[in-house]
Scaffold this motif. Structure first.
Motif, PDB file in Angstrom:
ATOM      1  N   ILE A 136      59.733  39.008  37.555  1.00 30.45           N
ATOM      2  CA  ILE A 136      59.405  40.239  38.282  1.00 30.45           C
ATOM      3  C   ILE A 136      60.440  41.309  37.953  1.00 30.45           C
ATOM      4  O   ILE A 136      61.640  41.038  37.977  1.00 30.45           O
ATOM      5  CB  ILE A 136      59.420  40.016  39.806  1.00 30.45           C
ATOM      6  N   ARG A 137      59.964  42.491  37.622  1.00 25.93           N
ATOM      7  CA  ARG A 137      60.862  43.623  37.357  1.00 25.93           C
ATOM      8  C   ARG A 137      60.501  44.749  38.322  1.00 25.93           C
ATOM      9  O   ARG A 137      59.357  45.213  38.332  1.00 25.93           O
ATOM     10  CB  ARG A 137      60.691  44.091  35.908  1.00 25.93           C
ATOM     11  N   ARG A 138      61.466  45.155  39.144  1.00 28.66           N
ATOM     12  CA  ARG A 138      61.242  46.230  40.105  1.00 28.66           C
ATOM     13  C   ARG A 138      62.139  47.407  39.779  1.00 28.66           C
ATOM     14  O   ARG A 138      63.336  47.241  39.550  1.00 28.66           O
ATOM     15  CB  ARG A 138      61.592  45.751  41.517  1.00 28.66           C
ATOM     16  N   SER A 139      61.562  48.597  39.767  1.00 26.21           N
ATOM     17  CA  SER A 139      62.354  49.811  39.545  1.00 26.21           C
ATOM     18  C   SER A 139      61.615  50.967  40.201  1.00 26.21           C
ATOM     19  O   SER A 139      60.557  50.762  40.811  1.00 26.21           O
ATOM     20  CB  SER A 139      62.521  50.065  38.047  1.00 26.21           C
ATOM     21  N   ASP A 140      62.165  52.160  40.048  1.00 27.23           N
ATOM     22  CA  ASP A 140      61.486  53.351  40.572  1.00 27.23           C
ATOM     23  C   ASP A 140      60.119  53.514  39.918  1.00 27.23           C
ATOM     24  O   ASP A 140      59.231  54.170  40.455  1.00 27.23           O
ATOM     25  CB  ASP A 140      62.339  54.598  40.291  1.00 27.23           C
ATOM     26  N   ASP A 141      59.982  52.902  38.760  1.00 29.08           N
ATOM     27  CA  ASP A 141      58.743  52.983  37.989  1.00 29.08           C
ATOM     28  C   ASP A 141      57.640  52.106  38.579  1.00 29.08           C
ATOM     29  O   ASP A 141      56.493  52.203  38.189  1.00 29.08           O
ATOM     30  CB  ASP A 141      59.037  52.543  36.549  1.00 29.08           C
ATOM     31  N   VAL A 155      51.389  40.640  33.111  1.00 35.11           N
ATOM     32  CA  VAL A 155      50.308  40.411  34.074  1.00 35.11           C
ATOM     33  C   VAL A 155      50.102  41.648  34.941  1.00 35.11           C
ATOM     34  O   VAL A 155      49.000  41.941  35.391  1.00 35.11           O
ATOM     35  CB  VAL A 155      50.655  39.190  34.956  1.00 35.11           C
ATOM     36  N   LEU A 156      51.197  42.384  35.161  1.00 36.71           N
ATOM     37  CA  LEU A 156      51.142  43.580  36.001  1.00 36.71           C
ATOM     38  C   LEU A 156      52.084  44.614  35.390  1.00 36.71           C
ATOM     39  O   LEU A 156      53.212  44.286  35.034  1.00 36.71           O
ATOM     40  CB  LEU A 156      51.603  43.213  37.413  1.00 36.71           C
ATOM     41  N   GLY A 157      51.593  45.857  35.237  1.00 35.24           N
ATOM     42  CA  GLY A 157      52.459  46.917  34.736  1.00 35.24           C
ATOM     43  C   GLY A 157      52.293  47.189  33.249  1.00 35.24           C
ATOM     44  O   GLY A 157      53.183  47.755  32.614  1.00 35.24           O
ATOM     45  N   ALA A 158      51.145  46.845  32.692  1.00 31.43           N
ATOM     46  CA  ALA A 158      50.925  47.078  31.253  1.00 31.43           C
ATOM     47  C   ALA A 158      51.025  48.567  30.916  1.00 31.43           C
ATOM     48  O   ALA A 158      51.484  48.935  29.835  1.00 31.43           O
ATOM     49  CB  ALA A 158      49.575  46.510  30.831  1.00 31.43           C
ATOM     50  N   LYS A 160      54.221  52.632  27.607  1.00 30.00           N
ATOM     51  CA  LYS A 160      55.020  53.855  27.407  1.00 30.00           C
ATOM     52  C   LYS A 160      56.281  53.552  26.612  1.00 30.00           C
ATOM     53  O   LYS A 160      56.773  54.387  25.861  1.00 30.00           O
ATOM     54  CB  LYS A 160      55.420  54.450  28.762  1.00 30.00           C
ATOM     55  N   ARG A 161      56.829  52.339  26.808  1.00 30.72           N
ATOM     56  CA  ARG A 161      58.070  51.980  26.122  1.00 30.72           C
ATOM     57  C   ARG A 161      57.812  51.228  24.828  1.00 30.72           C
ATOM     58  O   ARG A 161      58.720  51.037  24.026  1.00 30.72           O
ATOM     59  CB  ARG A 161      58.933  51.119  27.062  1.00 30.72           C
ATOM     60  N   ARG A 162      56.579  50.779  24.636  1.00 33.00           N
ATOM     61  CA  ARG A 162      56.232  49.962  23.470  1.00 33.00           C
ATOM     62  C   ARG A 162      55.056  50.610  22.752  1.00 33.00           C
ATOM     63  O   ARG A 162      54.004  49.990  22.567  1.00 33.00           O
ATOM     64  CB  ARG A 162      55.886  48.547  23.937  1.00 33.00           C
ATOM     65  N   LEU A 185      52.913  43.446  23.636  1.00 35.38           N
ATOM     66  CA  LEU A 185      53.870  44.221  24.441  1.00 35.38           C
ATOM     67  C   LEU A 185      55.187  43.483  24.631  1.00 35.38           C
ATOM     68  O   LEU A 185      56.247  44.089  24.617  1.00 35.38           O
ATOM     69  CB  LEU A 185      53.253  44.552  25.810  1.00 35.38           C
ATOM     70  N   ALA A 186      55.122  42.177  24.826  1.00 35.36           N
ATOM     71  CA  ALA A 186      56.344  41.378  25.075  1.00 35.36           C
ATOM     72  C   ALA A 186      56.394  40.176  24.143  1.00 35.36           C
ATOM     73  O   ALA A 186      56.810  39.082  24.510  1.00 35.36           O
ATOM     74  CB  ALA A 186      56.401  40.940  26.532  1.00 35.36           C
ATOM     75  N   LYS A 187      55.959  40.390  22.881  1.00 32.89           N
ATOM     76  CA  LYS A 187      55.897  39.322  21.881  1.00 32.89           C
ATOM     77  C   LYS A 187      57.185  39.347  21.059  1.00 32.89           C
ATOM     78  O   LYS A 187      57.253  39.957  19.994  1.00 32.89           O
ATOM     79  CB  LYS A 187      54.670  39.549  20.994  1.00 32.89           C
ATOM     80  N   GLY A 188      58.225  38.689  21.544  1.00 31.21           N
ATOM     81  CA  GLY A 188      59.552  38.740  20.935  1.00 31.21           C
ATOM     82  C   GLY A 188      60.569  39.134  22.007  1.00 31.21           C
ATOM     83  O   GLY A 188      60.242  39.890  22.924  1.00 31.21           O
ATOM     84  N   PRO A 189      61.799  38.603  21.906  1.00 33.64           N
ATOM     85  CA  PRO A 189      62.781  38.789  22.977  1.00 33.64           C
ATOM     86  C   PRO A 189      63.190  40.237  23.225  1.00 33.64           C
ATOM     87  O   PRO A 189      63.333  40.654  24.375  1.00 33.64           O
ATOM     88  CB  PRO A 189      63.972  37.947  22.522  1.00 33.64           C
ATOM     89  N   ALA A 190      63.364  41.028  22.164  1.00 34.03           N
ATOM     90  CA  ALA A 190      63.750  42.424  22.357  1.00 34.03           C
ATOM     91  C   ALA A 190      62.555  43.251  22.811  1.00 34.03           C
ATOM     92  O   ALA A 190      62.696  44.214  23.565  1.00 34.03           O
ATOM     93  CB  ALA A 190      64.340  42.997  21.066  1.00 34.03           C
ATOM     94  N   ARG A 191      61.366  42.865  22.378  1.00 39.04           N
ATOM     95  CA  ARG A 191      60.159  43.544  22.854  1.00 39.04           C
ATOM     96  C   ARG A 191      59.964  43.285  24.334  1.00 39.04           C
ATOM     97  O   ARG A 191      59.596  44.182  25.092  1.00 39.04           O
ATOM     98  CB  ARG A 191      58.941  43.044  22.070  1.00 39.04           C
ATOM     99  N   LEU A 192      60.223  42.048  24.742  1.00 40.02           N
ATOM    100  CA  LEU A 192      60.105  41.688  26.159  1.00 40.02           C
ATOM    101  C   LEU A 192      61.057  42.544  26.995  1.00 40.02           C
ATOM    102  O   LEU A 192      60.665  43.130  28.011  1.00 40.02           O
ATOM    103  CB  LEU A 192      60.398  40.192  26.323  1.00 40.02           C
ATOM    104  N   ALA A 193      62.305  42.642  26.552  1.00 35.12           N
ATOM    105  CA  ALA A 193      63.291  43.427  27.299  1.00 35.12           C
ATOM    106  C   ALA A 193      62.907  44.906  27.310  1.00 35.12           C
ATOM    107  O   ALA A 193      63.034  45.580  28.334  1.00 35.12           O
ATOM    108  CB  ALA A 193      64.683  43.236  26.685  1.00 35.12           C
ATOM    109  N   THR A 194      62.425  45.409  26.181  1.00 39.06           N
ATOM    110  CA  THR A 194      62.012  46.810  26.110  1.00 39.06           C
ATOM    111  C   THR A 194      60.835  47.075  27.044  1.00 39.06           C
ATOM    112  O   THR A 194      60.817  48.051  27.796  1.00 39.06           O
ATOM    113  CB  THR A 194      61.624  47.178  24.669  1.00 39.06           C
TER     114      THR A 194
END
Length: 213
Positions: A32-37, A111-114, A119-121, A130-139
DNA sequence: AGGACGATTCTCT
DNA sequence: GAGAATCGTCCTT
């Protein structure tokens, strides 16, 4: 396998085990990633285990430094590092405190927030990339070093937390050599993934850098 | 689907 | 000063 109730982060005890047990158990879990976004959710499909000071492939191999300090701390915390001059990667610290082992989160399904992830990918042609690879996941999840040391077991309002998910069928869990690890650490089959999942990254052998003149 | 190669800066020697 | 737990672009199949 520990089974806390849904929407409750994984307990500390989940991470306080040998890293080779934790790594496959993280497949299917929810990040889970929570931010102002807003709130984003990722289903983990690929990970790699790094076994502390005894593992030539690990950042902890040459002992404690400013960068890897979090790895030597208590389990269940985020170790975020910067690499190749551009990228961040996210790990979960595992094992008893001081073992300095961790699991690199290599890929997953958003699953949520595509929409936020896209916007970042911008270069991702399909959502499965979108998250296929460790740096892509973090991005995709907007993870950088400001999140280094975050407690992944904290309550669900934390900027970053790990929750249980639906474990894959045991027949679907595969393992093989780690990606991008060379030298003496190359042969360990410590990469784990969900077989057939379209979000799992392509295997790339370690490529030594050549002279740039 | 996969190989070649350049990008860009931090970390440790 | 070298090398890095990688990726995007460009190219061929």
């Amino acid at each position: 396998m520990i089974e806390p109730s849904d929407r409750t982060p994984l307990p500390r005890a989940f991470f306080d085990r040998p890293v080779l047990e934790v790594a496959p158990d993280l497949l299917g879990c929810t990040l889970i990633r929570r931010s102002d976004d807003g709130v984003m959710e990722l289903r983990i499909t690929e990970v790699e285990a790094y076994a502390g000071e005894l593992d030539p492939g690990s950042h902890a191999f040459r002992g404690r430094t400013a960068r890897n300090d979090v790895m030597f701390g208590p389990p269940g915390h985020a170790y975020v590092y910067f690499t190749y001059g551009m990228w961040h990667c996210l790990n979960a610290v595992c094992g008893p405190e001081g073992r300095a082992s961790g699991v690199l989160l290599r890929a997953g399904e958003i699953v949520l927030g595509a929409e936020q992830a896209r916007k970042r990918r911008v270069s991702a042609r399909y959502d499965r990339e979108l998250a296929k690879g460790p740096a892509r996941l973090a991005t995709a999840l907007d993870v950088d070093r400001t999140l280094n040391g975050t407690d992944l077991c904290a309550d669900a309002m934390s900027p970053l937390s790990l929750l249980p998910g639906t474990a894959p069928d045991p027949d679907q869990v595969r393992n093989g050599p780690r990606t991008g690890v060379g030298g003496d650490g190359a042969h360990h089959p410590w990469r784990f993934w969900i077989d057939g999942d379209p979000t799992v990254s392509a295997y790339r052998a370690h490529a030594p850098r050549r002279r740039t003149t």
